[in-house]
Motif scaffolding. Structure first.
Motif, PDB file in Angstrom:
ATOM      1  N   GLY A 120       0.786  -1.224   0.000  1.00 38.74           N
ATOM      2  CA  GLY A 120       0.000   0.000   0.000  1.00 38.74           C
ATOM      3  C   GLY A 120       0.818   1.274   0.000  1.00 38.74           C
ATOM      4  N   CYS A 121       2.054   1.210  -0.517  1.00 36.52           N
ATOM      5  CA  CYS A 121       2.887   2.412  -0.595  1.00 36.52           C
ATOM      6  C   CYS A 121       3.888   2.244  -1.728  1.00 36.52           C
ATOM      7  CB  CYS A 121       3.618   2.670   0.729  1.00 36.52           C
ATOM      8  SG  CYS A 121       4.780   1.360   1.178  1.00 36.52           S
ATOM      9  N   TYR A 122       4.431   3.368  -2.185  1.00 33.84           N
ATOM     10  CA  TYR A 122       5.482   3.348  -3.196  1.00 33.84           C
ATOM     11  C   TYR A 122       6.839   3.379  -2.502  1.00 33.84           C
ATOM     12  CZ  TYR A 122       1.799   4.489  -6.544  1.00 33.84           C
ATOM     13  OH  TYR A 122       0.668   4.461  -7.309  1.00 33.84           O
ATOM     14  N   ILE A 135      12.564  -5.434   4.834  1.00 32.35           N
ATOM     15  CA  ILE A 135      12.935  -4.024   4.945  1.00 32.35           C
ATOM     16  C   ILE A 135      12.661  -3.338   3.610  1.00 32.35           C
ATOM     17  CG2 ILE A 135      14.824  -2.391   5.284  1.00 32.35           C
ATOM     18  CD1 ILE A 135      14.149  -3.707   7.857  1.00 32.35           C
ATOM     19  N   ILE A 136      11.995  -2.200   3.646  1.00 33.51           N
ATOM     20  CA  ILE A 136      11.769  -1.413   2.433  1.00 33.51           C
ATOM     21  C   ILE A 136      12.434  -0.049   2.618  1.00 33.51           C
ATOM     22  CG2 ILE A 136       9.692  -2.575   1.642  1.00 33.51           C
ATOM     23  CD1 ILE A 136       8.012  -0.533   3.049  1.00 33.51           C
ATOM     24  N   SER A 137      12.922   0.521   1.522  1.00 37.15           N
ATOM     25  CA  SER A 137      13.645   1.789   1.619  1.00 37.15           C
ATOM     26  C   SER A 137      13.019   2.843   0.721  1.00 37.15           C
ATOM     27  CB  SER A 137      15.122   1.602   1.249  1.00 37.15           C
ATOM     28  OG  SER A 137      15.280   1.439  -0.134  1.00 37.15           O
ATOM     29  N   GLU A 138      13.196   4.083   1.130  1.00 34.71           N
ATOM     30  CA  GLU A 138      12.711   5.259   0.407  1.00 34.71           C
ATOM     31  C   GLU A 138      11.221   5.129   0.094  1.00 34.71           C
ATOM     32  OE1 GLU A 138      15.177   6.648  -2.733  1.00 34.71           O
ATOM     33  OE2 GLU A 138      17.006   6.540  -1.555  1.00 34.71           O
ATOM     34  N   ILE A 139      10.429   5.187   1.147  1.00 36.75           N
ATOM     35  CA  ILE A 139       8.976   5.115   1.019  1.00 36.75           C
ATOM     36  C   ILE A 139       8.451   6.512   0.709  1.00 36.75           C
ATOM     37  CG2 ILE A 139       6.821   4.548   2.193  1.00 36.75           C
ATOM     38  CD1 ILE A 139      10.001   3.111   3.555  1.00 36.75           C
ATOM     39  N   TYR A 140       7.616   6.599  -0.319  1.00 37.78           N
ATOM     40  CA  TYR A 140       7.136   7.896  -0.787  1.00 37.78           C
ATOM     41  C   TYR A 140       5.717   8.174  -0.306  1.00 37.78           C
ATOM     42  CZ  TYR A 140      11.177   8.142  -3.850  1.00 37.78           C
ATOM     43  OH  TYR A 140      12.456   8.195  -4.325  1.00 37.78           O
ATOM     44  N   ASP A 141       5.474   9.453  -0.023  1.00 38.84           N
ATOM     45  CA  ASP A 141       4.141   9.911   0.348  1.00 38.84           C
ATOM     46  C   ASP A 141       3.957  11.308  -0.229  1.00 38.84           C
ATOM     47  OD1 ASP A 141       1.613   9.959   1.642  1.00 38.84           O
ATOM     48  OD2 ASP A 141       2.477  11.140   3.269  1.00 38.84           O
ATOM     49  N   GLN A 142       2.955  11.458  -1.092  1.00 40.37           N
ATOM     50  CA  GLN A 142       2.671  12.735  -1.748  1.00 40.37           C
ATOM     51  C   GLN A 142       3.908  13.295  -2.459  1.00 40.37           C
ATOM     52  OE1 GLN A 142       0.924  15.322   1.207  1.00 40.37           O
ATOM     53  NE2 GLN A 142      -0.948  14.104   1.351  1.00 40.37           N
ATOM     54  N   GLY A 157       0.926  -7.589   8.486  1.00 46.21           N
ATOM     55  CA  GLY A 157       0.718  -6.736   7.319  1.00 46.21           C
ATOM     56  C   GLY A 157       0.947  -5.262   7.570  1.00 46.21           C
ATOM     57  N   LYS A 158       1.652  -4.922   8.653  1.00 47.94           N
ATOM     58  CA  LYS A 158       1.866  -3.520   9.003  1.00 47.94           C
ATOM     59  C   LYS A 158       3.290  -3.079   8.665  1.00 47.94           C
ATOM     60  CE  LYS A 158      -1.579  -3.417  12.725  1.00 47.94           C
ATOM     61  NZ  LYS A 158      -1.813  -3.158  14.175  1.00 47.94           N
ATOM     62  N   ILE A 159       3.433  -1.768   8.448  1.00 41.65           N
ATOM     63  CA  ILE A 159       4.728  -1.164   8.165  1.00 41.65           C
ATOM     64  C   ILE A 159       5.111  -0.247   9.318  1.00 41.65           C
ATOM     65  CG2 ILE A 159       6.002   0.392   6.635  1.00 41.65           C
ATOM     66  CD1 ILE A 159       4.275  -0.612   4.335  1.00 41.65           C
ATOM     67  N   GLN A 160       6.330  -0.430   9.825  1.00 40.69           N
ATOM     68  CA  GLN A 160       6.825   0.386  10.935  1.00 40.69           C
ATOM     69  C   GLN A 160       8.063   1.156  10.490  1.00 40.69           C
ATOM     70  OE1 GLN A 160       7.779  -1.829  14.498  1.00 40.69           O
ATOM     71  NE2 GLN A 160       9.064  -0.188  15.314  1.00 40.69           N
ATOM     72  N   SER A 161       8.074   2.458  10.723  1.00 50.67           N
ATOM     73  CA  SER A 161       9.206   3.299  10.345  1.00 50.67           C
ATOM     74  C   SER A 161      10.437   2.953  11.180  1.00 50.67           C
ATOM     75  CB  SER A 161       8.849   4.776  10.536  1.00 50.67           C
ATOM     76  OG  SER A 161       9.972   5.592  10.250  1.00 50.67           O
ATOM     77  N   LEU A 162      11.601   2.918  10.512  1.00 54.05           N
ATOM     78  CA  LEU A 162      12.864   2.645  11.196  1.00 54.05           C
ATOM     79  C   LEU A 162      13.839   3.814  11.125  1.00 54.05           C
ATOM     80  CD1 LEU A 162      13.597  -1.011   9.995  1.00 54.05           C
ATOM     81  CD2 LEU A 162      12.676  -0.309  12.207  1.00 54.05           C
ATOM     82  N   LEU A 163      13.787   4.581  10.032  1.00 53.35           N
ATOM     83  CA  LEU A 163      14.771   5.645   9.835  1.00 53.35           C
ATOM     84  C   LEU A 163      14.161   6.750   8.987  1.00 53.35           C
ATOM     85  CD1 LEU A 163      17.815   6.402  10.312  1.00 53.35           C
ATOM     86  CD2 LEU A 163      18.264   5.389   8.066  1.00 53.35           C
ATOM     87  N   LYS A 164      14.244   7.977   9.484  1.00 54.99           N
ATOM     88  CA  LYS A 164      13.768   9.143   8.756  1.00 54.99           C
ATOM     89  C   LYS A 164      14.937   9.809   8.031  1.00 54.99           C
ATOM     90  CE  LYS A 164       9.426   9.153  10.249  1.00 54.99           C
ATOM     91  NZ  LYS A 164       8.263   8.994   9.333  1.00 54.99           N
ATOM     92  N   SER A 165      14.625  10.581   7.006  1.00 54.18           N
ATOM     93  CA  SER A 165      15.655  11.321   6.294  1.00 54.18           C
ATOM     94  C   SER A 165      16.220  12.422   7.175  1.00 54.18           C
ATOM     95  CB  SER A 165      15.076  11.932   5.016  1.00 54.18           C
ATOM     96  OG  SER A 165      16.038  12.761   4.386  1.00 54.18           O
ATOM     97  N   THR A 166      17.520  12.659   7.047  1.00 48.33           N
ATOM     98  CA  THR A 166      18.147  13.760   7.780  1.00 48.33           C
ATOM     99  C   THR A 166      17.904  15.101   7.095  1.00 48.33           C
ATOM    100  OG1 THR A 166      20.233  13.450   6.591  1.00 48.33           O
ATOM    101  CG2 THR A 166      19.954  12.241   8.662  1.00 48.33           C
ATOM    102  N   LEU A 167      17.434  15.064   5.850  1.00 49.91           N
ATOM    103  CA  LEU A 167      17.197  16.287   5.086  1.00 49.91           C
ATOM    104  C   LEU A 167      15.769  16.764   5.316  1.00 49.91           C
ATOM    105  CD1 LEU A 167      18.897  15.221   1.736  1.00 49.91           C
ATOM    106  CD2 LEU A 167      19.908  16.517   3.619  1.00 49.91           C
TER     107      LEU A 167
END
Length: 348
Positions: A120-122, A135-142, A157-167
């Motif tokens: 359910g995400c890009y 593990i999935i990387s660079e998940i896009y939203d809008q 079936g859930k996705i949990q954030s592990l690392l946010k962008s520093t930018l």
């Protein structure tokens, strides 16, 4: 581990101690258009070809073609646009279809047996960690990167954030990528590079750990990147900064790291004994046939690939110490052949 890149010395020894050339068998079903990603698992080479085949081709460790996975279409077991793939320890193949926001797992012994994971995400890449976690990387939203890393649980079936962008102020999609991927598999271990930082992470099930900092003053600062948004020419020709770490692989003796710098890349070796780091001069290594993009690792060998052209063949036939069988292989290499795998070991 912390390493000071700007004070690293260049090793005086020839960094490459052994080279093997592996031609990939050509059949009606094994012609490769492009090697977009290569993995070595279970003593087999798995190659993602997004152009001619839109699928995965499998060769054994001697280059003999075994079979291919081609499921392009809009059916329940098919994919529209394979953006990435992975292979687990038992040989099951996973293909990410970003058009449908899902990952399909194909049974190693029967590709007609499959199951689908609706994310359910890009996203850009993924890596299978164990039976439950991906593990999935660079998940896009809008249209922007929401998470640099997240973990998908097949159990709930859930996705949990592990690392946010520093930018915070930069749209990374407007800054060219210096690497085709940032997840690097070495056997059962997977590493991740966080862009524009010194950080290398190792992925552990549903968690991540900081494995190394490759420290330098040459990484872009956010204010510098802001001026390069939408200006790919200036970014690619910049000679002062590290644009990316575009390879980080582990072998039995150490780690290999490749930095995207202009006009030539920089290569680093890190030994496991003493954690020593040193520059590797691969540019003058004629046995690599001018190929400076490291695509993966096979046991204790690093992998690069070479497409056929007459100039490359002529250069190969001039390599000192070339044995008769290898010379004949190069003499038989032609425009109808598959790309060649070049496997090489480093001295640490």
């Amino acid at each position: 581990m912390n390493f000071l890149l700007d004070t690293v010395q260049t090793s005086n020894m020839n960094p490459v101690c052994k080279v093997k050339y592996l031609p990939l068998e050509v059949t009606d079903n094994s012609l490769i258009g492009s090697i977009d990603k290569i993995l070595y698992q279970n003593k087999h080479f798995y190659i993602l070809d997004k152009s001619a085949n839109m699928g995965v081709l499998i060769f054994n460790e001697n280059g003999k073609f075994i079979k291919s996975l081609y499921k392009l279409g809009e059916g329940p077991e098919e994919y529209i646009a394979p953006i990435d793939f992975d292979v687990d320890a038992t040989g099951n193949i996973y293909i990410a279809d970003n058009a449908r926001q899902k990952i399909i797992r194909y049974n190693a012994n029967d590709f007609e047996k499959y199951d689908e994971m609706e994310l359910g995400c890009y996203f850009m890449e993924f890596a299978v960690i164990d039976e439950e976690h991906i593990i999935i990387s660079e998940i896009y939203d809008q249209g922007r990167i929401k998470d640099k890393l997240a973990v998908y649980s097949r159990k709930d079936g859930k996705i949990q954030s592990l690392l946010k962008s520093t930018l915070k102020e930069i749209d990374e999609q407007k800054v060219p990528r210096g690497s085709s991927h940032y997840l690097y598999r070495s056997g059962d271990k997977v590493y991740f590079y966080q862009r524009f930082t010194p950080e290398i992470y190792i992925l552990n099930g549903k968690t991540i750990s900081l494995m190394a900092n490759i420290l330098s003053d040459k990484y872009f600062k956010e204010v510098e990147l802001k001026t390069l948004e939408g200006n790919p020419q200036s970014f690619m020709t910049d000679m002062k900064h590290i644009k990316d770490i575009n390879a980080f692989y582990e072998t039995a003796d150490g780690y290999f790291c490749s930095l995207s710098t202009f006009p030539l890349p920089q290569f680093l070796g890190i030994s496991k004994t003493g954690n020593n780091i040193y520059n590797l001069n691969l540019i003058k290594e004629d046995r690599l046939l001018g190929n400076l993009i490291i695509n993966g690792v096979a046991g204790n060998y690093l992998i690069c690939t070479s497409d056929y052209n007459e100039e490359t063949v002529n250069a190969a036939l001039k390599i000192n110490g070339l044995d008769e069988n290898t010379a004949q292989m190069f003499a038989n290499w032609n425009e109808d052949s598959n790309p060649l795998l070049i496997l090489f070991q480093l001295q640490h």
